[in-house]
Motif scaffolding. Sequence first.
Motif, PDB file in Angstrom:
ATOM      1  N   ILE A  15       6.072 -43.333   4.815  1.00  0.00           N
ATOM      2  CA  ILE A  15       7.042 -42.256   5.051  1.00  0.00           C
ATOM      3  C   ILE A  15       7.067 -41.274   3.880  1.00  0.00           C
ATOM      4  N   SER A 178      10.673 -41.259  19.472  1.00  0.00           N
ATOM      5  CA  SER A 178      10.614 -42.421  18.587  1.00  0.00           C
ATOM      6  C   SER A 178      11.248 -43.646  19.245  1.00  0.00           C
ATOM      7  N   ARG A 242       2.759 -41.919  11.907  1.00  0.00           N
ATOM      8  CA  ARG A 242       4.059 -41.999  12.587  1.00  0.00           C
ATOM      9  C   ARG A 242       4.091 -43.150  13.582  1.00  0.00           C
ATOM     10  N   VAL A 245       4.472 -46.422  11.672  1.00  0.00           N
ATOM     11  CA  VAL A 245       5.813 -46.638  11.126  1.00  0.00           C
ATOM     12  C   VAL A 245       6.801 -46.999  12.233  1.00  0.00           C
ATOM     13  N   VAL A 246       6.798 -46.230  13.318  1.00  0.00           N
ATOM     14  CA  VAL A 246       7.745 -46.488  14.401  1.00  0.00           C
ATOM     15  C   VAL A 246       7.515 -47.865  15.010  1.00  0.00           C
ATOM     16  N   MET A 254      11.885 -44.543  10.386  1.00  0.00           N
ATOM     17  CA  MET A 254      10.998 -43.392  10.482  1.00  0.00           C
ATOM     18  C   MET A 254      11.771 -42.088  10.285  1.00  0.00           C
TER      19      MET A 254
END
Length: 307
Positions: A15, A178, A242, A245-246, A254
């Motif tokens: 991030i 997300s 992304r 991370v999600v 996130m």
Amino acid sequence: MDTAPRITATSWLMIATLGIVWGGTFMVTEIALLALPPFWVATARIGLAALVMLIIWTLRGRPLFHTPPNRAEIGALITVSALSGTFPFALLAWGQQHVTSGYAGVSMASIALILLPLAHFLVPGERLTLRRLAGFLIGFAGVAVLIGGQAFGHTGSTFETAGRIACLGAATCYALSSILMRRLPPVDPIGLATVLTLIGLCMALPMALIAEGPPPAIDSAYMLGVIAFLGIVPTAAANFLRVLVVRSAGPVFMSLVNYQVPVWSVLLGALLLNEPLPPSLLQAMALILAGLAISQYGALRRLFVRG
């Protein structure tokens, strides 16, 4: 995914990287709008990202879902693609013609506040606590201090109100995507990132043709480089990060990246464009870091205890 989010040192590194990359994207988008209209900027970003990701995904054998998806999961995949790329890219590119970059930065920070109540009900392990809420509000206050009055200054555009709504609409799209991305079944992250960009391109291309007609020719190597950068770095590479991370650390974690974006936007503008640094920068950074620390106290404590 039915498991609780797992936040590691790698999650924090990812991030932080996304904050730097996306912090510079507003500046690059402003330059790209000098060569292409907004919907074609969005389409060029997604198209180049789709090409890069498709090559990488093909070399890996094109893995995707661990088990064959049902109709509902395919529908969710299409929805995530529209909400994570096509719609927000187009809304931001159009909105930035009519609002200040400060307002665009604040609208991205609002993703965290949109996500909090949604994740509380829809994502396992993302319960809304007073500590987490306090942390996000402190971080958002830091963003407001950083941007100051410029965020809500008038541009004189006839469509300024519509531009502000477009930026907030983009933030809402990112928040919803997300949540939906986290709820997808087990999937290969590179495959998911690739399919999202491919579906997004199928939506963005006709939208650009209908709204703006054929794209204008770009005869400047510099502008071609700007478009290439938008497609490869903040779209293809950042989209992959992304997804990672999600899928691993969760959508609320996130969303922390969006507090960093305005900070890096200001710093990069000062370093690369010789823009003045606002005197409130240190105050804003202190509030943002405090908000991050409070909202993610448990994850930070586990990280340092293990270290």
